[in-house]
Scaffold this active site. Structure first.
Site, PDB file in Angstrom:
ATOM      1  N   GLY A  58       0.836  -1.197   0.000  1.00 27.78           N
ATOM      2  CA  GLY A  58       0.000   0.000   0.000  1.00 27.78           C
ATOM      3  C   GLY A  58       0.870   1.245   0.000  1.00 27.78           C
ATOM      4  CB  THR A  59       4.123   1.956   1.686  1.00 26.20           C
ATOM      5  OG1 THR A  59       3.605   1.708   2.995  1.00 26.20           O
ATOM      6  CG2 THR A  59       5.136   3.071   1.720  1.00 26.20           C
ATOM      7  CG  ASN A 129      -3.975   4.680   9.391  1.00 20.48           C
ATOM      8  OD1 ASN A 129      -4.328   5.736   8.876  1.00 20.48           O
ATOM      9  ND2 ASN A 129      -2.819   4.534   9.987  1.00 20.48           N
ATOM     10  CD  GLN A 159      -6.560   0.546   8.094  1.00 17.79           C
ATOM     11  OE1 GLN A 159      -7.496  -0.088   8.580  1.00 17.79           O
ATOM     12  NE2 GLN A 159      -5.300   0.249   8.341  1.00 17.79           N
ATOM     13  CG  HIS A 181      -0.957  -6.250   4.951  1.00 13.48           C
ATOM     14  ND1 HIS A 181      -1.042  -5.775   6.232  1.00 13.48           N
ATOM     15  CD2 HIS A 181      -0.375  -5.253   4.226  1.00 13.48           C
ATOM     16  CE1 HIS A 181      -0.520  -4.558   6.288  1.00 13.48           C
ATOM     17  NE2 HIS A 181      -0.119  -4.215   5.086  1.00 13.48           N
ATOM     18  CB  THR A 217      10.000 -10.369 -11.732  1.00 17.91           C
ATOM     19  OG1 THR A 217      11.095 -10.289 -12.637  1.00 17.91           O
ATOM     20  CG2 THR A 217       9.277 -11.695 -11.921  1.00 17.91           C
ATOM     21  CB  CYS A 316       4.610   3.358  10.642  1.00 17.64           C
ATOM     22  SG  CYS A 316       3.318   2.767   9.601  1.00 17.64           S
TER      23      CYS A 316
HETATM   24  N1  PLP Z   1      -2.416   3.449   4.018  1.00 19.34           N
HETATM   25  C1  PLP Z   1      -3.105   3.120   5.113  1.00 19.34           C
HETATM   26  C2  PLP Z   1      -4.362   3.853   5.426  1.00 19.34           C
HETATM   27  C3  PLP Z   1      -2.663   2.085   5.950  1.00 19.34           C
HETATM   28  O1  PLP Z   1      -3.337   1.776   7.045  1.00 19.34           O
HETATM   29  C4  PLP Z   1      -1.468   1.403   5.606  1.00 19.34           C
HETATM   30  C5  PLP Z   1      -0.944   0.324   6.455  1.00 19.34           C
HETATM   31  O2  PLP Z   1      -1.241   0.191   7.601  1.00 19.34           O
HETATM   32  C6  PLP Z   1      -0.805   1.786   4.429  1.00 19.34           C
HETATM   33  C7  PLP Z   1      -1.301   2.805   3.668  1.00 19.34           C
HETATM   34  C8  PLP Z   1       0.455   1.104   4.021  1.00 19.34           C
HETATM   35  O3  PLP Z   1       0.201  -0.149   3.473  1.00 19.34           O
HETATM   36  P1  PLP Z   1       1.345  -1.272   3.488  1.00 19.34           P
HETATM   37  O4  PLP Z   1       1.411  -1.771   4.908  1.00 19.34           O
HETATM   38  O5  PLP Z   1       0.871  -2.327   2.536  1.00 19.34           O
HETATM   39  O6  PLP Z   1       2.601  -0.637   3.060  1.00 19.34           O
END
Ligand code: PLP
Length: 373
Positions: A58-59, A129, A159, A181, A217, A316
């Site tokens: 997601g990041t 989140n 989320q 995830h 890949t 984080c």
């Molecule tokens: N954006 C939100 C709202 C999230 O809650 C998170 C992860 O907790 C992310 C982005 C980042 O996703 P990833 O953990 O797959 O990098």
């Protein structure tokens, strides 16, 4: 993880362990699997298959949206409660960060004031989140149409996807991020929807995979697992949201009853009788409370000893050392934000889990308050 998603992945580690960009039969099979996964995810997100860009988290999807869409032209605007995966890129581009109201909702006037003809991208999350508060993209898109019609709209739906019909709620977004995830798929795989016609500069360049938008890949097994989890999530979403929402209400109501000096984020006074608060602005899996006179770090330690694995802010951030930027933006005093507890429920949560938390958390809070008294 959804067992079905885990099972679907096995074949692409043991049987068909081929690079989908190759030309031989097994490579074509791997390519077919990623194409099928693309179709499934596209449908779940209200997009066309060619609009899906698979990536590593997601990041990464958020970074690709902010850096990729804003590349070389115009300002980025985001809300103060975004995940760091959007906030840090916006800060790096000297973007504009817009405040929220005390409920964690969009401040549409502040947003309007931050918009002008220079803005290239507006990024607002669909559900937060930490607090679980969900926003209406319609309202944001209306403000953009009046004050920055040239700007693109990105939404971080990481989320939101387990609980909300993202296809319906993000129809106005040009870019949508998700992460497997968060909905019962594997870690380390995500996707960005990039609507047709939206210009995007790739941030990872090399072999030109994902139609030149993200080289490398592809993680075939991860992509297959993500698609299986997405299909299950969509098929069961209404039932899961109902069931988990009831568990969450029992948990939050129980903690509020058992403990004094609790502030629950993102809730409003209920209008009906017999219901303590209105949680309709929040997604079903979110239970987020602040306890006066308690330090999150110590509370998390005692909770874990009792078998409850929770967090304080975003996973984080470093808990009590670093009170939540989300609560700060909502105007919570630092002393209260230092006692925040985020209990996340998911599709697999049970009555017994709630029972455990209702035993463990009040005892822990009482013990900590007694220690400082
Ligand atoms: N954006 C939100 C709202 C999230 O809650 C998170 C992860 O907790 C992310 C982005 C980042 O996703 P990833 O953990 O797959 O990098």
């Amino acid at each position: 993880m959804h067992p079905e998603a885990f099972e679907a992945m096995g074949e692409y580690y043991e049987g068909c362990y081929a690079n989908p960009t190759g030309a031989h039969r097994m490579a074509r099979e791997a390519r077919r699997a990623t194409d099928d996964a693309r179709d499934i995810l596209a449908e779940a997100l209200g997009a066309r298959p060619g609009e899906i860009v698979f990536c590593g988290s997601g990041t990464e999807a958020d970074n690709l949206a902010v850096f990729g869409a804003a590349a070389g032209s115009g300002a980025v605007v985001c809300s103060a409660v975004e995940h760091p995966a959007v906030l840090r890129p916006t800060e790096r581009l000297d973007g504009r960060i817009v405040g929220v109201d005390g409920d964690g909702m969009a401040d549409l006037e502040a947003l309007a004031a931050a918009l002008d003809g220079d803005v290239r991208l507006v990024s607002v999350m669909l559900a937060n989140n930490e607090t679980g508060v969900a926003w209406s993209l319609e309202e944001v898109a209306e403000v953009m149409a009046r004050h920055a019609p040239q700007a693109l709209l990105h939404t971080d739906a990481v989320q939101a996807f387990p609980w909300l019909d993202v296809a319906a709620r993000a129809g106005r977004a040009d870019l949508i991020s998700v992460s497997a995830h968060k909905f019962g798929g594997p870690k380390g795989v995500g996707a960005l929807v990039v609507r047709g016609g939206v210009g995007l500069q790739a941030q990872i360049v090399g072999g030109g995979q994902e139609a030149e938008r993200r080289s490398g890949t592809p993680n075939v097994a991860g992509i297959v697992g993500m698609a299986a989890a997405a299909a299950i999530t969509v098929a069961r979403r209404a039932e899961t949201t109902e069931r988990v929402g009831r568990l969450r209400d029992r948990l939050a109501d129980g903690l509020r009853t058992a403990i004094d000096g609790v502030v629950e984020s993102g809730v409003r006074p209920a209008s009906g009788t017999g219901v303590p608060v209105d949680r309709s602005a929040k997604v079903a899996g979110s239970c987020h409370l602040c306890f006066e006179g308690v330090e999150s770090e110590a509370l998390l330690f005692l909770a874990e000893r009792g078998g409850v694995y929770a967090s304080a802010a975003s996973s984080c951030a470093s808990g009590a050392e670093n009170p939540s930027h989300v609560l700060a933006a909502m105007g919570y005093p630092r002393s209260l934000a230092r006692g925040s507890l985020r209990l996340s429920l998911g599709a697999a949560s049970t009555d017994a889990d709630v029972h455990t938390a209702l035993n463990v958390i009040p005892q822990a809070v009482t013990q900590l308050r007694r220690a400082v008294a």
